[in-house]
Design an enzyme around this catalytic site. Structure first.
Site, PDB file in Angstrom:
ATOM      1  N   TRP A 182       0.912  -1.140  -0.054  1.00  0.00           N
ATOM      2  CA  TRP A 182       0.083   0.003   0.016  1.00  0.00           C
ATOM      3  C   TRP A 182       1.068   1.175   0.008  1.00  0.00           C
ATOM      4  O   TRP A 182       1.722   1.577   0.793  1.00  0.00           O
ATOM      5  CB  TRP A 182      -0.951  -0.014   1.165  1.00  0.00           C
ATOM      6  CG  TRP A 182      -1.796   1.304   1.256  1.00  0.00           C
ATOM      7  CD1 TRP A 182      -2.615   1.652   0.270  1.00  0.00           C
ATOM      8  CD2 TRP A 182      -1.333   2.532   1.961  1.00  0.00           C
ATOM      9  NE1 TRP A 182      -3.132   3.075   0.525  1.00  0.00           N
ATOM     10  CE2 TRP A 182      -2.356   3.624   1.671  1.00  0.00           C
ATOM     11  CE3 TRP A 182      -0.410   2.797   3.101  1.00  0.00           C
ATOM     12  CZ2 TRP A 182      -2.216   4.848   1.942  1.00  0.00           C
ATOM     13  CZ3 TRP A 182      -0.635   4.162   3.745  1.00  0.00           C
ATOM     14  CH2 TRP A 182      -1.398   5.076   3.106  1.00  0.00           C
ATOM     15  N   GLU A 223      -2.978  -3.219  -2.790  1.00  0.00           N
ATOM     16  CA  GLU A 223      -4.038  -2.347  -1.920  1.00  0.00           C
ATOM     17  C   GLU A 223      -4.505  -1.099  -2.654  1.00  0.00           C
ATOM     18  O   GLU A 223      -3.704  -0.123  -2.807  1.00  0.00           O
ATOM     19  CB  GLU A 223      -3.634  -2.055  -0.553  1.00  0.00           C
ATOM     20  CG  GLU A 223      -5.049  -1.594   0.182  1.00  0.00           C
ATOM     21  CD  GLU A 223      -4.535  -1.392   1.857  1.00  0.00           C
ATOM     22  OE1 GLU A 223      -3.541  -1.669   2.073  1.00  0.00           O
ATOM     23  OE2 GLU A 223      -5.522  -0.957   2.453  1.00  0.00           O
ATOM     24  N   LYS A 225      -6.826   2.651  -3.026  1.00  0.00           N
ATOM     25  CA  LYS A 225      -7.539   3.205  -1.907  1.00  0.00           C
ATOM     26  C   LYS A 225      -8.275   4.502  -2.946  1.00  0.00           C
ATOM     27  O   LYS A 225      -7.681   4.869  -3.733  1.00  0.00           O
ATOM     28  CB  LYS A 225      -6.465   3.999  -1.192  1.00  0.00           C
ATOM     29  CG  LYS A 225      -7.064   5.018  -0.116  1.00  0.00           C
ATOM     30  CD  LYS A 225      -6.181   5.007   1.047  1.00  0.00           C
ATOM     31  CE  LYS A 225      -6.879   5.879   2.283  1.00  0.00           C
ATOM     32  NZ  LYS A 225      -6.070   5.814   3.285  1.00  0.00           N
ATOM     33  N   ASP A 256      -9.595  -3.156   0.865  1.00  0.00           N
ATOM     34  CA  ASP A 256      -9.687  -2.707   2.388  1.00  0.00           C
ATOM     35  C   ASP A 256     -11.153  -1.773   2.480  1.00  0.00           C
ATOM     36  O   ASP A 256     -11.643  -0.969   1.590  1.00  0.00           O
ATOM     37  CB  ASP A 256      -8.680  -1.550   2.659  1.00  0.00           C
ATOM     38  CG  ASP A 256      -8.705  -1.014   3.838  1.00  0.00           C
ATOM     39  OD1 ASP A 256      -9.622  -0.461   4.196  1.00  0.00           O
ATOM     40  OD2 ASP A 256      -7.592  -0.972   4.512  1.00  0.00           O
ATOM     41  N   HIS A 259     -11.681   1.981   1.866  1.00  0.00           N
ATOM     42  CA  HIS A 259     -11.075   2.380   0.655  1.00  0.00           C
ATOM     43  C   HIS A 259     -11.984   2.739  -0.572  1.00  0.00           C
ATOM     44  O   HIS A 259     -11.612   2.964  -1.574  1.00  0.00           O
ATOM     45  CB  HIS A 259     -10.004   1.907   0.358  1.00  0.00           C
ATOM     46  CG  HIS A 259      -8.775   1.928   1.341  1.00  0.00           C
ATOM     47  ND1 HIS A 259      -7.713   1.550   1.065  1.00  0.00           N
ATOM     48  CD2 HIS A 259      -8.626   2.460   2.552  1.00  0.00           C
ATOM     49  CE1 HIS A 259      -6.731   1.628   2.200  1.00  0.00           C
ATOM     50  NE2 HIS A 259      -7.578   2.194   3.043  1.00  0.00           N
ATOM     51  N   HIS A 283      -8.710  -6.338   3.831  1.00  0.00           N
ATOM     52  CA  HIS A 283      -8.315  -5.502   5.183  1.00  0.00           C
ATOM     53  C   HIS A 283      -9.862  -5.445   5.705  1.00  0.00           C
ATOM     54  O   HIS A 283     -10.275  -4.574   5.196  1.00  0.00           O
ATOM     55  CB  HIS A 283      -7.646  -4.141   4.724  1.00  0.00           C
ATOM     56  CG  HIS A 283      -6.081  -4.294   4.896  1.00  0.00           C
ATOM     57  ND1 HIS A 283      -5.171  -3.302   4.717  1.00  0.00           N
ATOM     58  CD2 HIS A 283      -5.454  -5.550   4.906  1.00  0.00           C
ATOM     59  CE1 HIS A 283      -3.923  -3.746   4.872  1.00  0.00           C
ATOM     60  NE2 HIS A 283      -4.033  -5.120   5.063  1.00  0.00           N
ATOM     61  N   ASP A 291     -12.264   6.990   5.461  1.00  0.00           N
ATOM     62  CA  ASP A 291     -11.334   5.805   6.099  1.00  0.00           C
ATOM     63  C   ASP A 291     -10.766   6.250   7.337  1.00  0.00           C
ATOM     64  O   ASP A 291      -9.608   6.285   7.624  1.00  0.00           O
ATOM     65  CB  ASP A 291     -10.432   5.769   4.893  1.00  0.00           C
ATOM     66  CG  ASP A 291      -9.457   4.786   5.192  1.00  0.00           C
ATOM     67  OD1 ASP A 291      -9.858   3.825   5.776  1.00  0.00           O
ATOM     68  OD2 ASP A 291      -8.248   4.757   4.802  1.00  0.00           O
ATOM     69  N   ASP A 293     -10.572   4.178   9.975  1.00  0.00           N
ATOM     70  CA  ASP A 293      -9.922   3.080  10.676  1.00  0.00           C
ATOM     71  C   ASP A 293     -10.412   2.885  12.246  1.00  0.00           C
ATOM     72  O   ASP A 293      -9.676   2.840  12.965  1.00  0.00           O
ATOM     73  CB  ASP A 293      -8.619   3.045  10.569  1.00  0.00           C
ATOM     74  CG  ASP A 293      -7.970   3.019   9.214  1.00  0.00           C
ATOM     75  OD1 ASP A 293      -8.206   1.850   8.707  1.00  0.00           O
ATOM     76  OD2 ASP A 293      -7.776   3.834   8.710  1.00  0.00           O
ATOM     77  N   ASP A 322      -7.353  -4.168   9.675  1.00  0.00           N
ATOM     78  CA  ASP A 322      -6.664  -3.012   9.603  1.00  0.00           C
ATOM     79  C   ASP A 322      -7.382  -1.747  10.191  1.00  0.00           C
ATOM     80  O   ASP A 322      -8.377  -1.250   9.346  1.00  0.00           O
ATOM     81  CB  ASP A 322      -6.449  -2.762   8.213  1.00  0.00           C
ATOM     82  CG  ASP A 322      -5.532  -1.588   7.842  1.00  0.00           C
ATOM     83  OD1 ASP A 322      -5.093  -1.088   8.824  1.00  0.00           O
ATOM     84  OD2 ASP A 322      -5.441  -0.882   6.662  1.00  0.00           O
TER      85      ASP A 322
HETATM   86  C1  RNT Z   1      -3.813   2.734   4.801  1.00  0.00           C
HETATM   87  C2  RNT Z   1      -4.071   1.331   4.403  1.00  0.00           C
HETATM   88  C3  RNT Z   1      -3.066   0.841   4.672  1.00  0.00           C
HETATM   89  C4  RNT Z   1      -2.587   0.909   6.264  1.00  0.00           C
HETATM   90  C5  RNT Z   1      -1.473  -0.106   6.912  1.00  0.00           C
HETATM   91  C6  RNT Z   1      -0.958   0.443   8.046  1.00  0.00           C
HETATM   92  O1  RNT Z   1      -4.985   3.473   4.343  1.00  0.00           O
HETATM   93  O2  RNT Z   1      -5.323   0.892   4.653  1.00  0.00           O
HETATM   94  O3  RNT Z   1      -3.314  -0.720   4.720  1.00  0.00           O
HETATM   95  O4  RNT Z   1      -3.396   0.952   7.094  1.00  0.00           O
HETATM   96  O5  RNT Z   1      -0.806  -0.723   5.855  1.00  0.00           O
HETATM   97 ZN    ZN Z   2      -5.689  -1.136   4.820  1.00  0.00          ZN
END
Ligand code: RNT
Ligand code: ZN
Length: 415
Positions: A182, A223, A225, A256, A259, A283, A291, A293, A322
């Site tokens: 990523w 990955e 985004k 993810d 994303h 993820h 995003d 998290d 994640d």
């Molecule tokens: C960031 C991505 C990525 C990170 C990690 C820490 O938007 O989701 O995967 O969260 O690599």
């Molecule tokens: Zn991620």
């Protein structure tokens, strides 16, 4: 909850043709990759500056891990409250430099992860890995797609070193290492040239994958985004770019859950990914308006993803968590997220998929809708408790008392 409640649940599910014993066995086989970075707000061991360059944690809950020893102890505490055998997911910025001999990211080697391998071996854990293309002076908006060839070269080297480290993990621990790429690359405002950075990104990745990693030991994933902090208008690794590049290169694309556009149904993408790649990397995260998290809940998005994973056979999935919430107890954040994912998978395993699929194919949409909704109130919790009992783990919120005790005894000493 008592054994008799499990027996009653078992009978109730059997009427639907669902075997709860099989569900318990299937859940025992699932390993989820637990992200080390919830333990210290994506800090890593290189410096105390915290995460920068496209990701950010908020909150300042006391007791975060400051050293490898503390992080490992916290991971141990979390794993002691999570049923099953799992994996840990490391980032390159968690390299351990003995005697303070630091090297930059383009020079990290397997030996900097020896302590992690020892840790994993002792506990029978697999390790997954991530190059770290952020929190670094050369990660200023663009890394692998930078217009500066020296910046690109630095990150290409980092990528290659990380492939070597992933090989080392796979070999030492005798289980393939999923390594996820990523990169935060993107632009704050409307770009004029959208193609150039993507061409440079592809070229850099090509250079990284020229390194002939052992395909039996390493599973690269890539990955995508939609946007990030400071890169609101354009990300180089958009969904379409990542899909196309991964397919061309014969690597996996990673979804993810945070994303995509907030109203997009990420679960709907899974079947297409599976048809394209044969395997899907994930993820599991929880975006709140963006995003953000947050720690995962068993919300509709996670539940839908878990159902798709189970319907298409968990063997075909690499499931990693994640998220990073610094505003709550970090160990509780791990335990809650891991157990929630397991519960979501269990609920999906208790679905009479054959029956529902037959109703769909027969266009009996009313019956399908009714059964889907009635299932939500079925006694899956009794099956979960039985699963935990067999793993000798607390089945309900009782685990929190353990975390609070650890907070009193250990975390509070880290002032
Ligand atoms: C960031 C991505 C990525 C990170 C990690 C820490 O938007 O989701 O995967 O969260 O690599
Ligand atoms: Zn991620």
């Amino acid at each position: 909850m008592s054994k008799s409640q499990y027996e009653a649940a078992k009978k109730q599910y059997a009427v639907l043709g669902v075997d709860t014993e099989k569900a318990i066995r299937d859940l025992q086989k699932i390993s989820i990759s637990m992200h080390c970075w919830q333990g210290d707000d994506v800090g890593g061991f290189e410096n105390d500056l915290g995460a920068t360059g496209g990701i950010q944690t908020t909150g300042n809950y006391p007791g975060k891990a400051r050293t490898p020893e503390e992080l490992m102890a916290d991971i141990d505490k979390a794993l002691s409250l999570i049923p099953g055998k799992h994996r840990i997911n490391l980032h390159a910025c968690y390299a351990i430099f003995e005697d303070g001999k630091k090297v930059d990211r383009d020079k990290i080697e397997p030996r900097h992860f020896k302590k992690w391998v020892e840790f994993a071996k002792k506990r029978g854990l697999g390790i997954d890995f991530n190059p770290t293309f952020f929190s670094h002076p050369l990660a200023d908006g663009l890394t692998l797609s930078s217009e500066d060839p020296r910046v690109r070269a630095f990150w290409v080297k980092h990528g290659i070193q990380c492939l070597k480290i992933a090989e080392y993990f796979g070999k030492e621990l005798k289980t393939p290492c999923a390594i996820n790429f990523w990169a935060p690359d993107g632009l704050k405002d409307e770009p004029s040239d959208r193609l150039g950075p993507r061409r440079r990104m592809a070229d850099s990745l090509d250079k990284i994958f020229k390194y002939k990693y052992d395909k039996k030991l390493v599973i690269p994933t890539f990955e995508s985004k939609l946007f990030g902090i400071g890169v609101e208008s354009y990300t180089v690794n958009s969904h379409e770019f990542v899909m196309g590049y991964a397919q061309k290169k014969g690597i996996l694309a990673l979804l993810d859950m945070g994303h995509f556009h907030i109203s997009e149904n990420v679960a709907d993408k899974i079947s297409s990914f599976l048809m394209t790649f044969g395997k899907v990397a994930f993820h599991i995260s929880r975006p709140v308006r963006w995003d953000s998290d947050h720690v995962i809940r068993i919300d509709d998005a996670v539940s839908a993803a878990a159902h798709e994973i189970v319907r298409m056979d968990p063997k075909n999935f690499i499931v990693a968590l994640d998220y990073f919430d610094a505003s709550i107890n970090r160990i509780a954040a791990w335990v809650l997220g891991m157990r929630n994912m397991q519960k979501a998978l269990l609920q999906a395993m208790l679905e009479p998929f054959g029956t529902l699929k037959a109703l769909q194919d027969a266009r009996q949409y009313t019956e399908q809708l009714v059964l889907q909704e009635e299932l939500k109130a079925y006694p899956w919790q009794a099956v979960w408790e039985e699963f935990c009992a067999r793993a000798k783990m607390p089945a309900n919120e009782a685990w929190m008392a353990e975390v609070l005790k650890y907070e009193r005894d250990v975390l509070s000493q880290r002032a």
